[in-house]
Design an enzyme around this catalytic site. Structure first.
Site, mmCIF file in Angstrom:
data_model
loop_
_atom_site.group_PDB
_atom_site.id
_atom_site.type_symbol
_atom_site.label_atom_id
_atom_site.label_comp_id
_atom_site.label_asym_id
_atom_site.label_seq_id
_atom_site.Cartn_x
_atom_site.Cartn_y
_atom_site.Cartn_z
ATOM 1 N N ASN A 1 0.874 -1.169 0.000
ATOM 2 C CA ASN A 1 0.000 0.000 0.000
ATOM 3 C C ASN A 1 0.915 1.224 0.000
ATOM 4 O OD1 ASN A 1 -1.878 1.979 0.376
ATOM 5 N ND2 ASN A 1 -2.741 1.128 2.268
ATOM 6 N N ARG B 1 -2.341 -2.048 -3.698
ATOM 7 C CA ARG B 1 -3.652 -1.446 -3.432
ATOM 8 C C ARG B 1 -3.790 -0.192 -4.295
ATOM 9 N NH1 ARG B 1 -5.375 2.630 1.189
ATOM 10 N NH2 ARG B 1 -7.602 2.584 0.810
ATOM 11 N N HIS C 1 -13.059 1.478 0.120
ATOM 12 C CA HIS C 1 -12.950 0.379 1.082
ATOM 13 C C HIS C 1 -13.535 -0.923 0.524
ATOM 14 C CE1 HIS C 1 -13.332 3.617 4.461
ATOM 15 N NE2 HIS C 1 -12.047 3.373 4.251
ATOM 16 N N HIS D 1 -17.600 -0.479 7.889
ATOM 17 C CA HIS D 1 -16.150 -0.265 8.020
ATOM 18 C C HIS D 1 -15.992 1.109 8.651
ATOM 19 C CE1 HIS D 1 -11.878 -0.441 6.393
ATOM 20 N NE2 HIS D 1 -12.008 0.815 6.767
ATOM 21 N N GLY E 1 -13.542 3.329 10.498
ATOM 22 C CA GLY E 1 -12.225 3.731 10.973
ATOM 23 C C GLY E 1 -12.175 5.237 10.883
ATOM 24 N N ARG F 1 -13.718 14.080 7.682
ATOM 25 C CA ARG F 1 -14.528 14.373 6.489
ATOM 26 C C ARG F 1 -15.992 14.555 6.865
ATOM 27 N NH1 ARG F 1 -12.336 9.183 3.684
ATOM 28 N NH2 ARG F 1 -10.117 9.631 3.796
ATOM 29 N N ASP G 1 -9.517 11.718 16.268
ATOM 30 C CA ASP G 1 -9.372 10.373 16.823
ATOM 31 C C ASP G 1 -10.519 10.106 17.789
ATOM 32 O OD1 ASP G 1 -8.520 8.159 18.549
ATOM 33 O OD2 ASP G 1 -6.640 8.329 17.442
ATOM 34 N N GLY H 1 -10.813 0.363 12.574
ATOM 35 C CA GLY H 1 -10.299 0.887 13.854
ATOM 36 C C GLY H 1 -11.359 1.078 14.923
ATOM 37 N N GLU I 1 -13.900 -2.231 15.290
ATOM 38 C CA GLU I 1 -13.291 -3.398 15.935
ATOM 39 C C GLU I 1 -12.967 -3.144 17.409
ATOM 40 O OE1 GLU I 1 -9.793 -4.471 13.616
ATOM 41 O OE2 GLU I 1 -10.976 -4.312 11.789
ATOM 42 N N GLU J 1 -7.416 -6.176 4.489
ATOM 43 C CA GLU J 1 -7.332 -5.846 3.067
ATOM 44 C C GLU J 1 -6.086 -6.461 2.433
ATOM 45 O OE1 GLU J 1 -8.043 -2.211 4.924
ATOM 46 O OE2 GLU J 1 -9.188 -1.387 3.240
HETATM 47 P P1 ADP Z 1 -7.846 4.384 8.668
HETATM 48 O O1 ADP Z 1 -7.384 3.048 8.118
HETATM 49 O O2 ADP Z 1 -8.995 4.967 7.943
HETATM 50 O O3 ADP Z 1 -6.750 5.350 8.941
HETATM 51 P P2 ADP Z 1 -8.413 2.859 11.068
HETATM 52 O O4 ADP Z 1 -9.312 1.782 10.595
HETATM 53 O O5 ADP Z 1 -7.017 2.518 11.442
HETATM 54 O O6 ADP Z 1 -8.462 4.106 10.102
HETATM 55 O O7 ADP Z 1 -9.133 3.522 12.350
HETATM 56 C C1 ADP Z 1 -8.605 4.604 13.027
HETATM 57 C C2 ADP Z 1 -9.616 5.009 14.082
HETATM 58 O O8 ADP Z 1 -9.811 3.905 14.973
HETATM 59 C C3 ADP Z 1 -9.203 6.213 14.923
HETATM 60 O O9 ADP Z 1 -10.245 7.173 14.973
HETATM 61 C C4 ADP Z 1 -8.993 5.610 16.276
HETATM 62 O O10 ADP Z 1 -9.382 6.467 17.266
HETATM 63 C C5 ADP Z 1 -9.934 4.416 16.270
HETATM 64 N N1 ADP Z 1 -9.537 3.465 17.301
HETATM 65 C C6 ADP Z 1 -8.484 2.647 17.323
HETATM 66 N N2 ADP Z 1 -8.446 1.969 18.487
HETATM 67 C C7 ADP Z 1 -9.504 2.395 19.228
HETATM 68 C C8 ADP Z 1 -10.032 2.106 20.526
HETATM 69 N N3 ADP Z 1 -9.436 1.202 21.305
HETATM 70 N N4 ADP Z 1 -11.151 2.752 20.927
HETATM 71 C C9 ADP Z 1 -11.742 3.648 20.159
HETATM 72 N N5 ADP Z 1 -11.320 3.969 18.928
HETATM 73 C C10 ADP Z 1 -10.218 3.359 18.475
#
Ligand code: ADP
Length: 400
Positions: free
Chosen positions: A8, A89, A178, A205, A207, A238, A280, A328, A331, A383
């Site tokens: 990627n 990717r 995605h 999905h 994140g 966004r 975040d 993120g 999960e 992915e």
């Molecule tokens: P991307 O691939 O789009 O950058 P991710 O799928 O890695 O994003 O997700 C990032 C997001 O997941 C962030 O907003 C982060 O805060 C959230 N995240 C990761 N771990 C946790 C957690 N334990 N609790 C809450 N949110 C989390």
């Protein structure tokens, strides 16, 4: 058995994961960051250890060479020849690609022609592909498109109600994003759907970028992201879907150009823009615990938009057998999942086991109870394994 690398590439980074195929064993993974800087960072994960180096890396080709040399130094491979294929990717496949393709000049040209639709991503993916081609000229490469899984949508799901000539002339439509993740989640969902003849799945999905898809018979029928990943549900930075006049009026009020406002809607909006705290979700959630009103409001907006899309897709699919949470937030954040379920459970007759939900972080599992009319589960997305699979299947399977 063959070693396949899933890649990627970003404009200044290169993420990689090396697989033994077809067993899908992960041999190592890592990332090169800050390419083009004197203090570039190389990280390799191997045998539960992390190797870190800070050093000057001029360009992506130098990053590829450094990475391969490190694989040799750490006894993961003994020579470059051991890598039999690479999979890349590609965020935007436009109207051209409804599945993964072996890289040819034509494929490369098409990806290049799509740069205006994904300026940062597609340009960077090509830089990554060309760097590998320079260092490993004799092996094949496969392009795996984030948009491909969504190409099964019907016209009324992917067209925007703008003058039809625009859609035709400029290929303006919902491409989504995605897709590789949604496809993986659909395939992994099969174990929860035994005995159901035409399964209906809603994959979330969630994140920092986030999208939701409606999937029937393991094919995508609708997805929330639009022409670009700016559309759909609200995200970390966004806006997601907006009345287009918001753009015009913000430009007028702030005396900014459409391009400037587009950047703000992409990078300074969403959870960050509404909360004023962070993109975040962890930061926003801890501000909520302290009673921060803007954080509470930001999360309410975020959850409401997710619930609205799930409701819309429930209707679009004519019901739903399984809702999947991933990425993120999906999960790792039981509290976010709980808030979403609270928003839809009455209408959709969903019942989750709160204890199981609370304990499930970063792992797969069913969180709904047997009384629930729709199953709800968490599936960590992958992915990279999809990239490795398609690369192996297109280039190597028949030769073994
Ligand atoms: P991307 O691939 O789009 O950058 P991710 O799928 O890695 O994003 O997700 C990032 C997001 O997941 C962030 O907003 C982060 O805060 C959230 N995240 C990761 N771990 C946790 C957690 N334990 N609790 C809450 N949110 C989390």
């Amino acid at each position: 058995m063959a070693k396949v690398m899933a890649i990627n590439a970003g404009s200044s980074s290169l993420k990689f994961k090396l697989y033994e195929m077809p067993s899908e064993e992960v041999l190592t993974s890592g990332i090169v960051e800050k390419i083009g800087h004197d203090d570039a960072i190389f990280t390799l994960k191997h045998n539960n250890e992390k190797i870190n180096k800070i050093l000057p890396i001029k360009d992506h080709a130098e990053a590829v060479k450094l990475m391969l040399d490190q694989l040799i130094e750490n006894n993961i491979i003994s020579s470059y020849d051991e890598i039999k294929a690479t999979g890349h990717r590609i965020v935007q496949g436009g109207k051209y690609f409804s599945h993964s393709e072996i890289f040819t000049k034509d494929v490369e040209d098409k990806i290049e022609s799509l740069i205006p639709l994904a300026p940062l991503h597609n340009a960077a993916h090509l830089i990554g592909y060309r760097a590998f081609k320079k260092i490993l000229p004799d092996i094949g490469a496969v392009a795996v498109f984030d948009t491909a899984f969504h190409m099964s949508m019907e016209e009324e799901d992917y067209l925007f109600p703008i003058p039809y000539e625009y859609s035709e002339k400029y290929d303006i439509r919902r491409y989504g994003a995605h897709g590789t993740s949604h496809h993986y989640l659909a395939l992994e969902s099969q174990k929860y759907l035994k005995g159901i003849s035409h399964p209906k799945i809603i994959t979330c999905h969630i994140g920092s970028g986030a999208s939701i898809s409606a999937i029937k018979d393991y094919k995508c029928v609708a997805t929330s992201m639009g022409l670009t990943p700016l559309g759909g549900i609200m995200m970390g930075t966004r806006t997601g879907d907006l009345d287009p006049s918001v753009m015009k009026y913000c430009c007028y009020c702030e005396n900014k150009t459409a391009e400037e406002m587009f950047q703000i809607f992409n990078k300074k909006s969403g959870l960050l823009g509404v909360s004023g705290i962070s993109n975040d979700s962890r930061d926003v959630l801890s501000a909520i615990e302290k009673g921060n009103k803007r954080a509470i409001l930001a999360y309410k907006l975020f959850i409401r938009r997710i619930c609205d899309f799930i409701g819309q897709y429930f209707v679009r699919l004519g019901g739903c057998d399984l809702i999947v949470f991933s990425a993120g937030i999906g999960e790792n954040s039981p509290e976010t999942r709980q808030m979403i379920i609270d928003g839809i459970k009455q209408s959709l007759k969903i019942n989750i086991d709160e204890k199981i939900n609370n304990e499930l972080k970063g792992k797969e599992g069913l969180i709904s109870t047997s009384e629930s009319e729709i199953k709800v589960c968490v599936i960590p997305t992958d992915e990279e394994v999809m990239i490795a699979r398609d690369t192996y299947n297109l280039l190597l399977k028949d030769k073994e």
